[in-house]
Design an enzyme around this catalytic site. Structure first.
Site, PDB file in Angstrom:
ATOM      1  N   GLU A 145      22.185  47.225  11.345  1.00 48.05           N
ATOM      2  CA  GLU A 145      22.688  45.906  11.739  1.00 48.05           C
ATOM      3  C   GLU A 145      21.961  44.793  11.010  1.00 48.05           C
ATOM      4  O   GLU A 145      22.558  43.813  10.567  1.00 48.05           O
ATOM      5  CB  GLU A 145      22.476  45.692  13.249  1.00 48.05           C
ATOM      6  CG  GLU A 145      23.449  46.454  14.123  1.00 48.05           C
ATOM      7  CD  GLU A 145      23.038  46.421  15.587  1.00 48.05           C
ATOM      8  OE1 GLU A 145      22.487  45.401  16.026  1.00 48.05           O
ATOM      9  OE2 GLU A 145      23.275  47.417  16.283  1.00 48.05           O
TER      10      GLU A 145
ATOM     11  N   ASN B 142      22.611  38.389   8.855  1.00 47.37           N
ATOM     12  CA  ASN B 142      21.229  38.405   9.339  1.00 47.37           C
ATOM     13  C   ASN B 142      20.358  37.399   8.597  1.00 47.37           C
ATOM     14  O   ASN B 142      19.201  37.227   8.936  1.00 47.37           O
ATOM     15  CB  ASN B 142      20.613  39.800   9.176  1.00 47.37           C
ATOM     16  CG  ASN B 142      20.253  40.072   7.729  1.00 47.37           C
ATOM     17  OD1 ASN B 142      20.364  39.207   6.869  1.00 47.37           O
ATOM     18  ND2 ASN B 142      19.805  41.258   7.451  1.00 47.37           N
TER      19      ASN B 142
ATOM     20  N   HIS C 295      22.747  38.074  18.692  1.00 45.31           N
ATOM     21  CA  HIS C 295      23.328  39.098  17.822  1.00 45.31           C
ATOM     22  C   HIS C 295      23.104  40.491  18.384  1.00 45.31           C
ATOM     23  O   HIS C 295      23.980  41.339  18.328  1.00 45.31           O
ATOM     24  CB  HIS C 295      22.752  38.984  16.413  1.00 45.31           C
ATOM     25  CG  HIS C 295      23.334  37.838  15.643  1.00 45.31           C
ATOM     26  ND1 HIS C 295      23.354  37.786  14.274  1.00 45.31           N
ATOM     27  CD2 HIS C 295      23.921  36.696  16.060  1.00 45.31           C
ATOM     28  CE1 HIS C 295      23.941  36.659  13.884  1.00 45.31           C
ATOM     29  NE2 HIS C 295      24.280  35.982  14.940  1.00 45.31           N
TER      30      HIS C 295
ATOM     31  N   HIS D 152      22.912  25.893  19.353  1.00 47.15           N
ATOM     32  CA  HIS D 152      22.858  25.249  18.035  1.00 47.15           C
ATOM     33  C   HIS D 152      22.193  23.878  18.110  1.00 47.15           C
ATOM     34  O   HIS D 152      22.242  23.120  17.156  1.00 47.15           O
ATOM     35  CB  HIS D 152      24.263  25.154  17.425  1.00 47.15           C
ATOM     36  CG  HIS D 152      24.825  26.485  17.018  1.00 47.15           C
ATOM     37  ND1 HIS D 152      26.117  26.673  16.593  1.00 47.15           N
ATOM     38  CD2 HIS D 152      24.245  27.723  16.967  1.00 47.15           C
ATOM     39  CE1 HIS D 152      26.323  27.954  16.305  1.00 47.15           C
ATOM     40  NE2 HIS D 152      25.195  28.617  16.529  1.00 47.15           N
ATOM     41  N   THR D 153      21.563  23.573  19.218  1.00 48.05           N
ATOM     42  CA  THR D 153      20.729  22.380  19.339  1.00 48.05           C
ATOM     43  C   THR D 153      19.408  22.555  18.594  1.00 48.05           C
ATOM     44  O   THR D 153      18.667  21.600  18.393  1.00 48.05           O
ATOM     45  CB  THR D 153      20.440  22.048  20.824  1.00 48.05           C
ATOM     46  OG1 THR D 153      19.558  20.935  20.892  1.00 48.05           O
ATOM     47  CG2 THR D 153      19.767  23.203  21.550  1.00 48.05           C
TER      48      THR D 153
ATOM     49  N   ARG E  23      18.614  33.491  18.205  1.00 49.19           N
ATOM     50  CA  ARG E  23      19.782  34.034  17.511  1.00 49.19           C
ATOM     51  C   ARG E  23      19.737  35.560  17.464  1.00 49.19           C
ATOM     52  O   ARG E  23      20.759  36.232  17.553  1.00 49.19           O
ATOM     53  CB  ARG E  23      19.855  33.467  16.094  1.00 49.19           C
ATOM     54  CG  ARG E  23      21.120  33.865  15.380  1.00 49.19           C
ATOM     55  CD  ARG E  23      21.376  33.006  14.165  1.00 49.19           C
ATOM     56  NE  ARG E  23      22.731  33.208  13.677  1.00 49.19           N
ATOM     57  CZ  ARG E  23      22.999  33.664  12.456  1.00 49.19           C
ATOM     58  NH1 ARG E  23      22.024  33.954  11.618  1.00 49.19           N
ATOM     59  NH2 ARG E  23      24.239  33.831  12.077  1.00 49.19           N
TER      60      ARG E  23
ATOM     61  N   GLY F 224      25.579  45.893  22.530  1.00 55.34           N
ATOM     62  CA  GLY F 224      24.880  45.547  23.767  1.00 55.34           C
ATOM     63  C   GLY F 224      23.422  45.202  23.548  1.00 55.34           C
ATOM     64  O   GLY F 224      22.861  45.432  22.473  1.00 55.34           O
TER      65      GLY F 224
ATOM     66  N   ASP G  36      20.316  46.085  23.430  1.00 53.02           N
ATOM     67  CA  ASP G  36      19.547  47.334  23.410  1.00 53.02           C
ATOM     68  C   ASP G  36      18.537  47.350  22.275  1.00 53.02           C
ATOM     69  O   ASP G  36      18.038  48.415  21.898  1.00 53.02           O
ATOM     70  CB  ASP G  36      20.494  48.536  23.281  1.00 53.02           C
ATOM     71  CG  ASP G  36      21.196  48.569  21.930  1.00 53.02           C
ATOM     72  OD1 ASP G  36      21.147  47.544  21.210  1.00 53.02           O
ATOM     73  OD2 ASP G  36      21.790  49.614  21.589  1.00 53.02           O
TER      74      ASP G  36
HETATM   75  C1  HEM Z   1      30.128  30.449  19.278  1.00 53.25           C
HETATM   76  C2  HEM Z   1      30.085  31.205  18.212  1.00 53.25           C
HETATM   77  C3  HEM Z   1      28.962  31.153  17.219  1.00 53.25           C
HETATM   78  C4  HEM Z   1      29.092  31.080  15.874  1.00 53.25           C
HETATM   79  C5  HEM Z   1      30.393  31.059  15.098  1.00 53.25           C
HETATM   80  C6  HEM Z   1      27.762  31.013  15.323  1.00 53.25           C
HETATM   81  C7  HEM Z   1      27.492  30.959  13.973  1.00 53.25           C
HETATM   82  C8  HEM Z   1      26.264  30.688  13.438  1.00 53.25           C
HETATM   83  C9  HEM Z   1      26.002  30.509  12.032  1.00 53.25           C
HETATM   84  C10 HEM Z   1      27.027  30.650  10.918  1.00 53.25           C
HETATM   85  C11 HEM Z   1      24.690  30.178  11.902  1.00 53.25           C
HETATM   86  C12 HEM Z   1      23.948  29.843  10.610  1.00 53.25           C
HETATM   87  C13 HEM Z   1      23.326  31.082  10.058  1.00 53.25           C
HETATM   88  C14 HEM Z   1      22.756  30.842   8.704  1.00 53.25           C
HETATM   89  O1  HEM Z   1      23.358  30.165   7.868  1.00 53.25           O
HETATM   90  O2  HEM Z   1      21.666  31.355   8.451  1.00 53.25           O
HETATM   91  C15 HEM Z   1      24.122  30.150  13.228  1.00 53.25           C
HETATM   92  C16 HEM Z   1      22.824  29.870  13.528  1.00 53.25           C
HETATM   93  C17 HEM Z   1      22.276  29.967  14.786  1.00 53.25           C
HETATM   94  N1  HEM Z   1      22.914  30.398  15.914  1.00 53.25           N
HETATM   95 FE1  HEM Z   1      24.889  30.640  16.137  1.00 53.25          FE
HETATM   96  N2  HEM Z   1      26.856  31.051  16.333  1.00 53.25           N
HETATM   97  C18 HEM Z   1      27.532  31.144  17.515  1.00 53.25           C
HETATM   98  C19 HEM Z   1      26.983  31.257  18.768  1.00 53.25           C
HETATM   99  C20 HEM Z   1      25.625  31.310  19.006  1.00 53.25           C
HETATM  100  C21 HEM Z   1      25.030  31.682  20.256  1.00 53.25           C
HETATM  101  C22 HEM Z   1      25.801  32.134  21.493  1.00 53.25           C
HETATM  102  C23 HEM Z   1      23.681  31.588  20.098  1.00 53.25           C
HETATM  103  C24 HEM Z   1      22.581  31.897  21.072  1.00 53.25           C
HETATM  104  C25 HEM Z   1      22.722  31.894  22.375  1.00 53.25           C
HETATM  105  C26 HEM Z   1      23.448  31.119  18.755  1.00 53.25           C
HETATM  106  C27 HEM Z   1      22.233  30.813  18.224  1.00 53.25           C
HETATM  107  C28 HEM Z   1      22.014  30.387  16.944  1.00 53.25           C
HETATM  108  C29 HEM Z   1      20.739  29.872  16.471  1.00 53.25           C
HETATM  109  C30 HEM Z   1      19.509  29.630  17.320  1.00 53.25           C
HETATM  110  C31 HEM Z   1      20.903  29.630  15.108  1.00 53.25           C
HETATM  111  C32 HEM Z   1      19.836  29.124  14.140  1.00 53.25           C
HETATM  112  C33 HEM Z   1      19.161  30.313  13.523  1.00 53.25           C
HETATM  113  C34 HEM Z   1      17.932  29.949  12.698  1.00 53.25           C
HETATM  114  O3  HEM Z   1      17.606  28.788  12.525  1.00 53.25           O
HETATM  115  O4  HEM Z   1      17.257  30.885  12.230  1.00 53.25           O
HETATM  116  N3  HEM Z   1      24.653  30.996  18.113  1.00 53.25           N
HETATM  117  N4  HEM Z   1      25.097  30.471  14.141  1.00 53.25           N
HETATM  118  C1  LIG Z   2      15.289  40.462   7.848  1.00 58.27           C
HETATM  119  C2  LIG Z   2      16.274  41.314   7.160  1.00 58.27           C
HETATM  120  O1  LIG Z   2      16.403  42.472   7.438  1.00 58.27           O
HETATM  121  N1  LIG Z   2      17.012  40.721   6.213  1.00 58.27           N
HETATM  122  C3  LIG Z   2      18.056  41.403   5.460  1.00 58.27           C
HETATM  123  C4  LIG Z   2      19.382  40.706   5.670  1.00 58.27           C
HETATM  124  O2  LIG Z   2      20.392  41.220   4.844  1.00 58.27           O
HETATM  125  C5  LIG Z   2      20.121  41.183   3.474  1.00 58.27           C
HETATM  126  C6  LIG Z   2      21.325  41.781   2.745  1.00 58.27           C
HETATM  127  O3  LIG Z   2      22.502  41.189   3.160  1.00 58.27           O
HETATM  128  C7  LIG Z   2      18.843  41.960   3.164  1.00 58.27           C
HETATM  129  O4  LIG Z   2      18.547  41.838   1.792  1.00 58.27           O
HETATM  130  C8  LIG Z   2      17.699  41.402   3.991  1.00 58.27           C
HETATM  131  O5  LIG Z   2      16.552  42.184   3.802  1.00 58.27           O
END
Ligand code: HEM
Ligand SMILES: CC(=O)N[C@H]1CO[C@H](CO)[C@@H](O)[C@@H]1O
Ligand SMILES: *[C@@H]1O[C@H](CO)[C@@H](O)[C@H](O)[C@H]1NC(C)=O
Length: 336
Positions: A96, A102, A75, A204-205, A71, A81, A83
């Site tokens: 960011e 985040n 992002h 999201h798998t 993720r 980009g 970077d």
């Molecule tokens: C298509 C549009 C996308 C949306 C709207 C989206 C949105 C989100 C949201 C809302 C979460 C949950 C974050 C949280 O509650 O902490 C998430 C998690 C995640 N997203 Fe996406 N995402 C998108 C595309 C992608 C893409 C393109 C990737 C990577 C190639 C990705 C990888 C991930 C991963 C791996 C997680 C799990 C993060 C974790 O467990 O720490 N997502 N995403």
């Molecule tokens: C890892 C990291 O930098 N987390 C930050 C994400 O954003 C919140 C505020 O929205 C910070 O409190 C966290 O430190």
């Protein structure tokens, strides 16, 4: 006979024409060096194994390494980009990484890159030769593969940016309530098409989501229906159990209820069964424009893997700094 020959000639010219056309279609900065898979051939020939060992060690400690790093890469590429600007810390909480989006980036993704960078720099030949942006791209490939997904060649040669702002995040990232038009638009800005959207959403798998990101779908969907009708009703009830109304905001649940810790195509079969966690996931199946791709990836892990590799390679080219632009950061969390 003559006609036949003409046809043959023009057909054989076709590839040349296509090549010429695509050449002229490249952007104005065509002089900028391109990414290559053997970029560190002479400066740090062992970069791949150095990164991989560090990522593997981290992955053995915690599976969260995989989704967090994947993720982080997404992002980073969508904001200014690829970077590594997402890695930059700020003294005033305005970078960011300080954006609320985040939340799940916390800790393990950053830590993975920091450790891999230390491993690379522990080799005297490689010291301060490899960018944080490239280390993140390599670490992403490694976590995908360690979680059961494909292994692929990573294009390299990115340099690190010097700027990071919280404001740039706001405009750049898709939201979990996006419809297909919104997804297509935001991905197209980065040169990614509808097939790429579907394939990359397959990320999201693995990984987790906080309840707040989808609670509207299970409690407060519309005046006519409290539960989103595109949600499988049984799954909706399970989600309500895991995410009660007064849930601890730190609780995060698996995004793939079938095989949460395996990078596979189960995500697409979930969508077919109404088990897409976000509206932005489920819409890929409910909208007829992307349904065929979902069905293809659901039926073939190979087709999914190929499309994912193609799409993440394109993602890795977004807005990259090459040549003498940017820098090789000494510390991934600070500009030099
Ligand atoms: C298509 C549009 C996308 C949306 C709207 C989206 C949105 C989100 C949201 C809302 C979460 C949950 C974050 C949280 O509650 O902490 C998430 C998690 C995640 N997203 Fe996406 N995402 C998108 C595309 C992608 C893409 C393109 C990737 C990577 C190639 C990705 C990888 C991930 C991963 C791996 C997680 C799990 C993060 C974790 O467990 O720490 N997502 N995403
Ligand atoms: C890892 C990291 O930098 N987390 C930050 C994400 O954003 C919140 C505020 O929205 C910070 O409190 C966290 O430190
Ligand atoms: C999307 O781009 C890929 C190349 O990255 C290409 O193979 C595919 O045909 C494109 N799909 C559409 C729908 O344009």
């Amino acid at each position: 006979m003559r006609n036949h020959q003409t046809t043959l000639i023009s057909l054989s010219l076709l590839p040349v024409l296509v090549l010429l056309l695509s050449n002229t279609a490249t952007p104005a900065n065509a002089q900028q060096p391109q990414l290559t898979t053997d970029f560190y051939r002479t400066t740090c020939p062992n970069v791949e194994s150095l990164v991989r060992s560090a990522v593997q060690a981290k992955f053995r400690q915690t599976f969260v390494t995989a989704p967090a790093t994947l993720r982080l890469f997404f992002h980073d590429c969508f904001v200014r980009g690829c970077d590594a600007s997402i890695m930059l810390a700020s003294s005033n909480g305005q970078a960011e990484k300080d954006h609320p989006d985040n939340l799940s980036l916390a800790g393990d993704g950053f830590d993975t890159v920091v450790r891999a960078k230390a491993a690379v720099d522990s080799n005297p030949q490689c010291r301060n030769k490899v960018s944080c942006a490239d280390i993140l791209a390599l670490a992403t490939r490694d976590v995908v593969n360690l979680a059961g997904g494909p292994f692929y060649q990573v294009e390299l040669g990115r340099r690190d940016g010097r700027f990071s702002t919280i404001a740039s995040v706001q405009r750049s990232l898709p939201g979990p309530d996006f419809n297909l038009d919104q997804l297509i638009t935001i991905f197209a800005k980065h040169g990614l098409n509808i097939t790429d959207v579907v394939a990359l959403s397959g990320a999201h798998t693995i990984g987790f989501s906080h309840c707040s990101r989808f609670s509207k779908r299970i409690y407060n969907f519309s005046p006519r229906s409290r539960i989103d009708p595109t949600l499988n009703p049984q799954y909706a009830l399970q989600l309500r159990q895991m995410c009660p109304i007064k849930v601890d905001p730190r609780i995060a649940i698996n995004m793939d209820p079938a095989t949460p810790n395996t990078f596979d195509n189960a995500y697409f079969r979930n969508l077919q069964g109404g088990r897409g966690l976000f509206s932005s996931d489920q819409v890929l199946f409910t909208d007829s424009r992307s349904r065929a791709a979902v069905n293809l990836f659901a039926s073939s892990n190979v087709a999914f893997s190929q499309a994912f590799v193609q799409a993440i390679t394109k993602l890795g080219r977004v807005g990259v700094l090459t040549g003498n632009r940017g820098e090789i950061r000494v510390d991934c969390t600070r500009p030099n």
